[in-house]
Write an enzyme that holds these catalytic residues in place. Structure first.
Site: not given
Length: 359
Positions: A72, A126
């Site tokens: 991400d 994350e």
């Protein structure tokens, strides 16, 4: 190898995987790059109902190290160029996620494919909740079977070993009001309840900057991050605010006791009639200088180990095995509208990762 690495890194950058979106296309693209690996797909739905997937890949016998990265990215705030161009100019890969950390993920994949024994822990979320790493740490049967001796989290460190970093507690304080046309005098503006709370938050900010008992000289800066974002949720200026939210990210290192901050925040919210939510990520990871994984990373890179003020998935993945953060590119362009990484850094990362996997 260098051409394949640049191609894969650019392809990953071209895929929009901001944290509020599903990362399934990126996960499928990465899995396609791992023939011969046993793959474990850890599917989940995030808090907004979005389908997500973390990946664990392994081949060879048990033991050894894992390489880890996340799929991400942060939002594309401030970009004027195409954030997903994946353009390569003068030996530099440009685009959202290029250095944080799709370039590093590509380098991990290339290194793992050339190793007889390798494990990859590829997470998502994350940048927000660390949920992908938390699910791998708590649910991955393949990671457990791999019997890992350590994990290299390939976040951007300019290929310098980071032996420890801060973890965070995210506070969300909410004040409630009554929405009305502001001219009528009928509404109740939630900001008036939020403001005295913010005065106390500012006092804690100043204390963290000036109180040595809450500082750690092993880190730069020595004081903890205590960042505030205030949100009126799109309320117009002629409408009384029905909901006012203050979000604070507090980062602290291994040796700092967060209890004084927790107590102060809870009391300030209670005294001012606000609701307070807390989101805790894992405990701050920190290995001593003489830890075998730190010594190994230092020997392979030729660089002294240091600490870092930010956080990574190591705060969750340390539940599986000790973690060192070590990856290509500098942190300075991450989370900026001119994010980029030099291909030279990506190319240099591959033999370092290969050496770590081979040990």
């Amino acid at each position: 190898m260098e051409h394949e690495l640049a191609r894969l890194a650019a392809d990953l950058v071209r895929m929009d995987s901001r944290s509020h979106l599903s990362n399934l296309p990126v996960a499928e693209r990465i899995e396609a790059e791992l023939p011969g690996f046993e793959i474990e797909r850890l599917d989940y739905v995030d808090g907004a109902g979005m389908a997500k997937r973390a990946l664990v890949a392994h081949r060879g016998g048990p033991g050894g190290l894992a390489l880890s990265g996340h799929m991400d990215t942060v939002p594309a705030t401030g970009w004027t160029d195409d954030p997903w161009s994946g353009a390569i100019r003068d030996g530099v890969l440009h685009g959202l996620g290029s250095v944080d950390m799709k370039g590093a993920v590509a380098a991990c994949i290339i290194a793992a494919r050339s190793a007889p024994r390798a494990t990859l822990l590829i997470t998502t979320d994350e940048e927000t909740t660390k949920q992908g790493a938390r699910i791998i740490a708590g649910q991955s049967k393949l990671a457990q079977k791999a019997g890992l001796a350590g994990i290299i989290v390939a976040e951007p460190t300019s290929l310098t070993p980071v032996r420890g970093h801060r973890a965070h507690i995210a506070f969300t304080a909410t004040a409630e009001g009554v929405q009305a046309h502001s001219s009528t005098g009928k509404g109740l503006n939630a900001n008036w309840a939020l403001i005295p709370f913010l005065v106390e938050v500012k006092a804690m900010f100043e204390r963290l900057r000036n109180d040595p008992s809450l500082q750690d000289t092993a880190y730069d800066p020595v004081f903890s991050d205590f960042n505030l974002v205030v949100d009126n949720h799109g309320t117009a200026v002629n409408v009384t605010v029905a909901k006012a939210t203050a979000r604070i990210k507090f980062r602290y290192s291994h040796k700092i006791d967060p209890s004084p901050v927790l107590l102060a925040m809870r009391e300030a919210a209670r005294a001012n009639g606000l609701t307070l939510e807390e989101a805790h990520e894992g405990h701050p990871p920190e290995l001593p200088l003489d830890h075998p994984l730190v010594r190994r990373a230092r020997a392979i890179t030729g660089e002294a180990a240091r600490t870092a003020p930010y956080g990574t998935d190591a705060s969750e993945l340390q539940a599986i095995a000790p973690c060192v953060v070590l990856g290509p590119g500098p942190i300075e362009t991450a989370h900026t509208p001119h994010e980029c990484v030099a291909l030279d850094q990506l190319n240099r990362a591959v033999p370092i990762f290969q050496s770590l996997l081979a040990g």
